[in-house]
Design a protein around this motif. Structure first.
Motif, mmCIF file in Angstrom:
data_model
loop_
_atom_site.group_PDB
_atom_site.id
_atom_site.type_symbol
_atom_site.label_atom_id
_atom_site.label_comp_id
_atom_site.label_asym_id
_atom_site.label_seq_id
_atom_site.Cartn_x
_atom_site.Cartn_y
_atom_site.Cartn_z
ATOM 1 N N UNK A 155 20.598 14.399 8.172
ATOM 2 C CA UNK A 155 20.831 13.526 9.432
ATOM 3 C C UNK A 155 22.280 12.870 9.188
ATOM 4 N N UNK A 156 22.907 12.610 10.242
ATOM 5 C CA UNK A 156 24.085 11.970 10.444
ATOM 6 C C UNK A 156 25.041 12.504 9.572
ATOM 7 N N UNK A 157 25.156 13.923 9.643
ATOM 8 C CA UNK A 157 26.067 14.365 8.616
ATOM 9 C C UNK A 157 25.667 14.751 7.360
ATOM 10 N N UNK A 158 25.867 16.064 6.881
ATOM 11 C CA UNK A 158 25.078 16.642 5.566
ATOM 12 C C UNK A 158 25.895 15.978 4.426
ATOM 13 N N UNK A 159 25.246 16.182 3.151
ATOM 14 C CA UNK A 159 26.002 15.804 2.113
ATOM 15 C C UNK A 159 27.330 16.479 1.989
ATOM 16 N N UNK A 160 27.241 17.769 2.215
ATOM 17 C CA UNK A 160 28.236 18.648 2.080
ATOM 18 C C UNK A 160 29.636 18.227 2.982
ATOM 19 N N UNK A 161 29.282 17.737 4.295
ATOM 20 C CA UNK A 161 30.349 17.441 4.921
ATOM 21 C C UNK A 161 30.912 15.913 4.441
ATOM 22 N N UNK A 162 30.027 15.083 3.987
ATOM 23 C CA UNK A 162 30.721 13.904 3.462
ATOM 24 C C UNK A 162 31.514 14.154 2.272
ATOM 25 N N UNK A 163 31.445 15.041 1.473
ATOM 26 C CA UNK A 163 31.937 15.515 0.271
ATOM 27 C C UNK A 163 33.311 16.014 0.583
ATOM 28 N N UNK A 164 33.295 16.858 1.802
ATOM 29 C CA UNK A 164 34.530 17.307 2.380
ATOM 30 C C UNK A 164 35.366 16.269 3.144
ATOM 31 N N UNK A 165 34.760 15.234 3.817
ATOM 32 C CA UNK A 165 35.627 14.135 4.149
ATOM 33 C C UNK A 165 36.209 13.368 2.950
ATOM 34 N N UNK A 166 35.462 13.104 1.877
ATOM 35 C CA UNK A 166 36.106 12.382 0.664
ATOM 36 C C UNK A 166 37.226 13.386 0.081
ATOM 37 N N UNK A 167 36.913 14.714 0.001
ATOM 38 C CA UNK A 167 37.964 15.484 -0.594
ATOM 39 C C UNK A 167 39.236 15.410 0.205
ATOM 40 N N UNK A 193 26.971 21.324 11.885
ATOM 41 C CA UNK A 193 28.013 20.686 11.717
ATOM 42 C C UNK A 193 29.217 20.352 12.222
ATOM 43 N N UNK A 194 29.490 21.605 12.758
ATOM 44 C CA UNK A 194 30.798 21.640 13.591
ATOM 45 C C UNK A 194 30.938 21.111 14.976
#
Length: 385
Positions: free
Chosen positions: A360-372, A129-130
């Motif tokens: 796909x297209x950014x994991x759920x964990x990445x989305x939560x980091x974005x939101x945080x 993801x990086x």
């Protein structure tokens, strides 16, 4: 085909295409891991293959909101086929957003006219993801650029005519940051591997691609050297819309089929499944959550259509819709019992596809980091949370 259509007309067009053209081939394409060539030929003939591109580039000018809706319609039948059909719009986003008129003509307009394909080169085997840690490098030369590196999970990669590749840029022995490059497939040094076998999205080819001393002309650089991170953030926000829409399509289709199933299935001689309270509660709750997922998606696409920042909103929509798709497919599969894991009803395929969407297209964990990150910024501002 009419030159202009209303939002509801586009939605009906894609729904009819999905049900009449795609549906008969879903199981075969999944089992054979076959790229749906015939489906693409029909989509091209009917003028809907690249409808989301601006009209001046050869598309039909669908808004982001309309595009999200039609992805939902197609994904209700098959997410994998959907991805093959719409992937061009995401892959070519850097060119559409930052390309020169000459680049748009070469890499977009001509490609669409020939019904060609573009693929993204973002993910690398060791970086996951990086994406900012890309080891693929483009070094400036006297005649252009020299590209070396490798990417994996390149959607539509086996059929792609051009790869839009994220690479670290080196100019005069100094790193200039990330940049995007449009790399023609037939360039010497480009090697496309075999499609990998996957549990889900099986008809979407996702090979690895290597670039070994690939000489690129100056026109291959999209935007300015080092501006790739800005373009990457815009690209990721855009393709998350597709992931969210795909999730809502899966949930809607599963609920529709489940309603018919529980209305017919008898667990005792006189009791249908839909007479049981826990079944009604489960499906009712999932429908509420589907409506919430659609609202989050509409909020993100509305901002995008107004030209406003929508990164946080697209992350929330993608996270919520795809996690809901996993939860809904788990619960609905359970209602089907052993038939849920058999191929006949299609439940297990949607279950597999839903699970892949959270990666796909950014994991759920990445989305939560974005939101945080955005949540923390809001908490320290005047408006608060």
């Amino acid at each position: 085909m009419e030159e202009t259509r209303s939002r509801s007309e586009w939605q009906r067009t894609f729904r009819t295409f999905a049900e009449e053209v795609m549906a008969p081939h879903v199981r075969r394409c999944d089992e054979e891991r076959a790229f749906p060539t015939a489906i693409h030929e029909r989509a091209a003939a009917e003028g809907i293959l690249n409808a989301a591109f601006p009209e001046e580039l050869g598309g039909s000018g669908l808004s982001c909101t309309e595009f999200g809706q039609v992805i939902g319609e197609l994904s209700a039948v098959c997410p994998g086929m959907t991805w093959t059909l719409v992937f061009n719009r995401g892959a070519l986003h850097p060119v559409v957003a930052a390309g020169t008129p000459e680049q748009k003509e070469l890499f977009v307009t001509r490609l669409l006219k020939d019904n060609g394909y573009a693929a993204l080169g973002l993910t690398e085997p060791e970086n996951g993801s990086n994406l900012l840690a890309a080891t693929t490098r483009a070094v400036r030369t006297d005649s252009g650029w020299l590209l070396n590196g490798g990417k994996c999970m390149s959607g539509n990669g086996t059929v792609a005519d051009v790869f839009v590749v994220l690479a670290n840029t080196v100019v005069d022995n100094r790193k200039r940051g990330l940049s995007f490059f449009a790399v023609p497939r037939d360039s010497p040094g480009v090697t496309v591997g075999e499609d990998i076998e996957k549990a889900a999205f099986r008809c979407l080819p996702t090979p690895s691609v290597t670039f070994r001393d690939v000489a690129l002309e100056p026109i291959s650089l999209i935007g300015r050297a080092g501006d790739g991170e800005i373009l990457l953030n815009e690209l990721l926000a855009t393709i998350r819309i597709g992931g969210a829409a795909c999730g809502t399509g899966i949930v809607a289709a599963m609920l529709k089929d489940a309603l018919a199933w529980v209305g017919e299935r008898r667990v005792y001689p006189d009791d249908r499944l839909d007479t049981l309270s826990h079944v009604r509660l489960t499906l009712g709750r999932l429908y509420v959550e589907l409506c919430a997922a659609r609202e989050l998606l509409e909020r993100a696409t509305a901002l995008a259509d107004r030209g406003l920042p929508f990164g946080k909103e697209s992350s929330m929509a993608k996270y919520y819709a795809t996690e809901l798709a996993v939860r809904a497919s788990n619960e609905i599969l359970q209602l089907y019992g052993w038939r849920g894991i058999a191929a006949d009803h299609g439940v297990e395929k949607r279950w597999r596809d839903a699970r892949a969407l959270t990666i796909f297209e950014g994991s759920s964990e990445i989305q939560l980091l974005n939101v945080f990150r955005e949540m923390r910024r809001a908490a320290t501002g005047e408006g608060g949370l």
